[in-house]
Design a protein around this motif. Structure first.
Motif, PDB file in Angstrom:
ATOM      1  N   ALA A  50       0.837  -1.201   0.000  1.00 44.18           N
ATOM      2  CA  ALA A  50       0.000   0.000   0.000  1.00 44.18           C
ATOM      3  C   ALA A  50       0.869   1.247   0.000  1.00 44.18           C
ATOM      4  CB  ALA A  50      -0.936  -0.006   1.208  1.00 44.18           C
ATOM      5  N   GLU A  51       1.965   1.218   0.738  1.00 45.01           N
ATOM      6  CA  GLU A  51       2.872   2.369   0.774  1.00 45.01           C
ATOM      7  C   GLU A  51       3.548   2.560  -0.580  1.00 45.01           C
ATOM      8  OE1 GLU A  51       4.041   5.750   2.083  1.00 45.01           O
ATOM      9  OE2 GLU A  51       2.871   4.449   3.388  1.00 45.01           O
ATOM     10  N   VAL A  52       3.950   1.466  -1.232  1.00 45.46           N
ATOM     11  CA  VAL A  52       4.529   1.564  -2.579  1.00 45.46           C
ATOM     12  C   VAL A  52       3.520   2.218  -3.520  1.00 45.46           C
ATOM     13  CG1 VAL A  52       5.271   0.236  -4.599  1.00 45.46           C
ATOM     14  CG2 VAL A  52       6.142  -0.356  -2.333  1.00 45.46           C
ATOM     15  N   SER A  53       2.280   1.805  -3.438  1.00 47.03           N
ATOM     16  CA  SER A  53       1.232   2.381  -4.278  1.00 47.03           C
ATOM     17  C   SER A  53       1.082   3.882  -4.029  1.00 47.03           C
ATOM     18  CB  SER A  53      -0.086   1.658  -4.017  1.00 47.03           C
ATOM     19  OG  SER A  53      -1.098   2.191  -4.824  1.00 47.03           O
ATOM     20  N   ARG A  54       1.083   4.275  -2.745  1.00 45.00           N
ATOM     21  CA  ARG A  54       0.974   5.705  -2.417  1.00 45.00           C
ATOM     22  C   ARG A  54       2.160   6.490  -2.963  1.00 45.00           C
ATOM     23  NH1 ARG A  54      -1.480   3.586   2.246  1.00 45.00           N
ATOM     24  NH2 ARG A  54       0.464   3.401   3.396  1.00 45.00           N
ATOM     25  N   ILE A  55       3.359   5.925  -2.817  1.00 50.81           N
ATOM     26  CA  ILE A  55       4.561   6.612  -3.300  1.00 50.81           C
ATOM     27  C   ILE A  55       4.516   6.747  -4.817  1.00 50.81           C
ATOM     28  CG2 ILE A  55       7.065   6.402  -3.566  1.00 50.81           C
ATOM     29  CD1 ILE A  55       7.029   5.069  -0.742  1.00 50.81           C
ATOM     30  N   LEU A  56       4.145   5.664  -5.496  1.00 55.83           N
ATOM     31  CA  LEU A  56       4.064   5.738  -6.960  1.00 55.83           C
ATOM     32  C   LEU A  56       3.016   6.745  -7.411  1.00 55.83           C
ATOM     33  CD1 LEU A  56       4.532   2.007  -7.975  1.00 55.83           C
ATOM     34  CD2 LEU A  56       6.169   3.881  -8.199  1.00 55.83           C
ATOM     35  N   SER A  57       1.925   6.857  -6.664  1.00 49.75           N
ATOM     36  CA  SER A  57       0.900   7.857  -6.984  1.00 49.75           C
ATOM     37  C   SER A  57       1.472   9.260  -6.851  1.00 49.75           C
ATOM     38  CB  SER A  57      -0.305   7.719  -6.059  1.00 49.75           C
ATOM     39  OG  SER A  57      -0.971   6.521  -6.319  1.00 49.75           O
ATOM     40  N   GLU A  58       2.293   9.454  -5.833  1.00 46.81           N
ATOM     41  CA  GLU A  58       2.934  10.757  -5.661  1.00 46.81           C
ATOM     42  C   GLU A  58       3.847  11.065  -6.839  1.00 46.81           C
ATOM     43  OE1 GLU A  58       5.011  10.720  -1.911  1.00 46.81           O
ATOM     44  OE2 GLU A  58       3.169  10.281  -0.794  1.00 46.81           O
ATOM     45  N   PHE A  59       4.646  10.073  -7.252  1.00 45.32           N
ATOM     46  CA  PHE A  59       5.556  10.281  -8.375  1.00 45.32           C
ATOM     47  C   PHE A  59       4.797  10.426  -9.694  1.00 45.32           C
ATOM     48  CE2 PHE A  59       8.807   8.428  -5.489  1.00 45.32           C
ATOM     49  CZ  PHE A  59       9.753   9.443  -5.588  1.00 45.32           C
ATOM     50  N   ARG A  61       2.293  12.125 -10.313  1.00 46.33           N
ATOM     51  CA  ARG A  61       1.930  13.527 -10.533  1.00 46.33           C
ATOM     52  C   ARG A  61       3.015  14.254 -11.320  1.00 46.33           C
ATOM     53  NH1 ARG A  61       0.905  13.762  -4.570  1.00 46.33           N
ATOM     54  NH2 ARG A  61      -0.928  12.454  -4.385  1.00 46.33           N
ATOM     55  N   GLU A  62       4.237  13.711 -11.260  1.00 41.80           N
ATOM     56  CA  GLU A  62       5.365  14.277 -12.006  1.00 41.80           C
ATOM     57  C   GLU A  62       5.970  13.145 -12.843  1.00 41.80           C
ATOM     58  OE1 GLU A  62       8.119  16.477  -9.549  1.00 41.80           O
ATOM     59  OE2 GLU A  62       6.587  16.601  -7.990  1.00 41.80           O
ATOM     60  N   PRO A  63       5.416  12.882 -14.024  1.00 39.77           N
ATOM     61  CA  PRO A  63       5.823  11.727 -14.835  1.00 39.77           C
ATOM     62  C   PRO A  63       7.320  11.654 -15.137  1.00 39.77           C
ATOM     63  CG  PRO A  63       3.935  12.815 -15.814  1.00 39.77           C
ATOM     64  CD  PRO A  63       4.371  13.654 -14.662  1.00 39.77           C
ATOM     65  N   LEU A  64       8.000  12.766 -15.176  1.00 41.43           N
ATOM     66  CA  LEU A  64       9.426  12.734 -15.481  1.00 41.43           C
ATOM     67  C   LEU A  64      10.273  12.438 -14.241  1.00 41.43           C
ATOM     68  CD1 LEU A  64       9.624  15.782 -17.915  1.00 41.43           C
ATOM     69  CD2 LEU A  64       9.486  13.351 -18.474  1.00 41.43           C
ATOM     70  N   ASN A  65       9.622  12.300 -13.113  1.00 39.56           N
ATOM     71  CA  ASN A  65      10.334  12.087 -11.864  1.00 39.56           C
ATOM     72  C   ASN A  65      10.056  10.696 -11.288  1.00 39.56           C
ATOM     73  OD1 ASN A  65      11.988  12.752  -9.731  1.00 39.56           O
ATOM     74  ND2 ASN A  65      10.370  13.753  -8.569  1.00 39.56           N
ATOM     75  N   VAL A  66       9.972   9.678 -12.130  1.00 37.87           N
ATOM     76  CA  VAL A  66       9.709   8.310 -11.680  1.00 37.87           C
ATOM     77  C   VAL A  66      10.991   7.752 -11.065  1.00 37.87           C
ATOM     78  CG1 VAL A  66       9.063   5.982 -12.394  1.00 37.87           C
ATOM     79  CG2 VAL A  66       7.949   7.959 -13.427  1.00 37.87           C
ATOM     80  N   PRO A  67      10.910   7.188  -9.852  1.00 37.32           N
ATOM     81  CA  PRO A  67      12.127   6.726  -9.173  1.00 37.32           C
ATOM     82  C   PRO A  67      12.630   5.399  -9.705  1.00 37.32           C
ATOM     83  CG  PRO A  67      10.221   6.172  -7.880  1.00 37.32           C
ATOM     84  CD  PRO A  67       9.718   6.981  -9.057  1.00 37.32           C
ATOM     85  N   ALA A  70      15.912   1.311  -6.465  1.00 38.53           N
ATOM     86  CA  ALA A  70      16.642   1.562  -5.214  1.00 38.53           C
ATOM     87  C   ALA A  70      16.052   2.749  -4.467  1.00 38.53           C
ATOM     88  CB  ALA A  70      18.126   1.796  -5.502  1.00 38.53           C
ATOM     89  N   THR A  71      15.705   3.801  -5.189  1.00 37.52           N
ATOM     90  CA  THR A  71      15.107   4.984  -4.571  1.00 37.52           C
ATOM     91  C   THR A  71      13.743   4.638  -3.989  1.00 37.52           C
ATOM     92  OG1 THR A  71      16.264   6.419  -6.132  1.00 37.52           O
ATOM     93  CG2 THR A  71      14.372   7.365  -4.971  1.00 37.52           C
ATOM     94  N   LEU A  72      12.963   3.880  -4.734  1.00 37.65           N
ATOM     95  CA  LEU A  72      11.645   3.466  -4.256  1.00 37.65           C
ATOM     96  C   LEU A  72      11.772   2.626  -2.990  1.00 37.65           C
ATOM     97  CD1 LEU A  72       8.600   3.334  -4.654  1.00 37.65           C
ATOM     98  CD2 LEU A  72       8.955   1.399  -6.199  1.00 37.65           C
ATOM     99  N   ARG A  73      12.700   1.687  -2.975  1.00 44.75           N
ATOM    100  CA  ARG A  73      12.919   0.836  -1.799  1.00 44.75           C
ATOM    101  C   ARG A  73      13.303   1.680  -0.580  1.00 44.75           C
ATOM    102  NH1 ARG A  73      16.647  -2.712  -3.695  1.00 44.75           N
ATOM    103  NH2 ARG A  73      14.990  -4.064  -4.430  1.00 44.75           N
ATOM    104  N   GLU A  74      14.207   2.639  -0.764  1.00 42.66           N
ATOM    105  CA  GLU A  74      14.610   3.512   0.341  1.00 42.66           C
ATOM    106  C   GLU A  74      13.420   4.309   0.865  1.00 42.66           C
ATOM    107  OE1 GLU A  74      17.899   6.043  -0.658  1.00 42.66           O
ATOM    108  OE2 GLU A  74      19.065   4.351  -1.427  1.00 42.66           O
ATOM    109  N   GLU A  75      12.593   4.803  -0.040  1.00 43.49           N
ATOM    110  CA  GLU A  75      11.428   5.591   0.350  1.00 43.49           C
ATOM    111  C   GLU A  75      10.438   4.743   1.149  1.00 43.49           C
ATOM    112  OE1 GLU A  75       9.336   9.115   0.723  1.00 43.49           O
ATOM    113  OE2 GLU A  75      11.321   8.811  -0.129  1.00 43.49           O
ATOM    114  N   VAL A  76      10.184   3.529   0.668  1.00 38.50           N
ATOM    115  CA  VAL A  76       9.262   2.632   1.381  1.00 38.50           C
ATOM    116  C   VAL A  76       9.819   2.311   2.762  1.00 38.50           C
ATOM    117  CG1 VAL A  76       8.261   0.310   1.435  1.00 38.50           C
ATOM    118  CG2 VAL A  76       8.246   1.635  -0.684  1.00 38.50           C
ATOM    119  N   ASN A  77      11.095   1.948   2.828  1.00 36.85           N
ATOM    120  CA  ASN A  77      11.698   1.596   4.112  1.00 36.85           C
ATOM    121  C   ASN A  77      11.688   2.765   5.085  1.00 36.85           C
ATOM    122  OD1 ASN A  77      12.159  -1.047   3.390  1.00 36.85           O
ATOM    123  ND2 ASN A  77      14.237  -0.666   2.691  1.00 36.85           N
TER     124      ASN A  77
END
Length: 87
Positions: A50-59, A61-67, A70-77
Motif C-alpha cells: 500500500a505504501e509503494v502504491s501511495r509513493i508511486l501515486s505521488e511520483f 503527478r510528475e511523470p518525469l520524476n519516476v524513481p 533503489a530509490t523506491l525501496r529507500e522511500e518505502v523503508n
C-alpha cells in the motif's frame, strides 16, 4: 532461570469461526502459531504494498520524476517499519 523466547496469547472464538479456523489449519497442514505468523507477515506485506502504491501515486503527478527501484525501496523503508519474521 530460563528466559522465555515466546509469548502466550489466548484467542476466544465462536464455534463457527473456530470450525473455519480448524478446517483451514487442517487443509494447509500448519499449526495455529504458524498460521498467526503468516497472517502477521501478510499484514506487513500488505502495508508495504500500500505504501509503494501511495509513493508511486505521488511520483505519477510528475511523470518525469519516476524513481528507480533503489530509490523506491529507500522511500518505502523510510515510511514503513520493516520487521523480519523469525521462523
Amino acid at each position: 532461570m530460563i528466559a522465555r523466547k515466546t509469548t502466550r496469547r489466548e484467542v476466544r472464538l465462536d464455534p463457527e469461526s473456530d470450525s473455519k479456523l480448524e478446517e483451514q489449519l487442517r487443509r494447509r497442514g500448519v499449526t495455529f502459531a504458524d498460521w498467526v505468523r503468516e497472517q502477521i507477515q501478510r499484514a506487513e506485506d500488505y502495508e508495504r504494498a500500500a505504501e509503494v502504491s501511495r509513493i508511486l501515486s505521488e511520483f505519477a503527478r510528475e511523470p518525469l520524476n519516476v524513481p528507480d527501484l533503489a530509490t523506491l525501496r529507500e522511500e518505502v523503508n523510510s515510511r514503513v517499519e520493516f520487521r523480519t519474521m523469525m521462523p
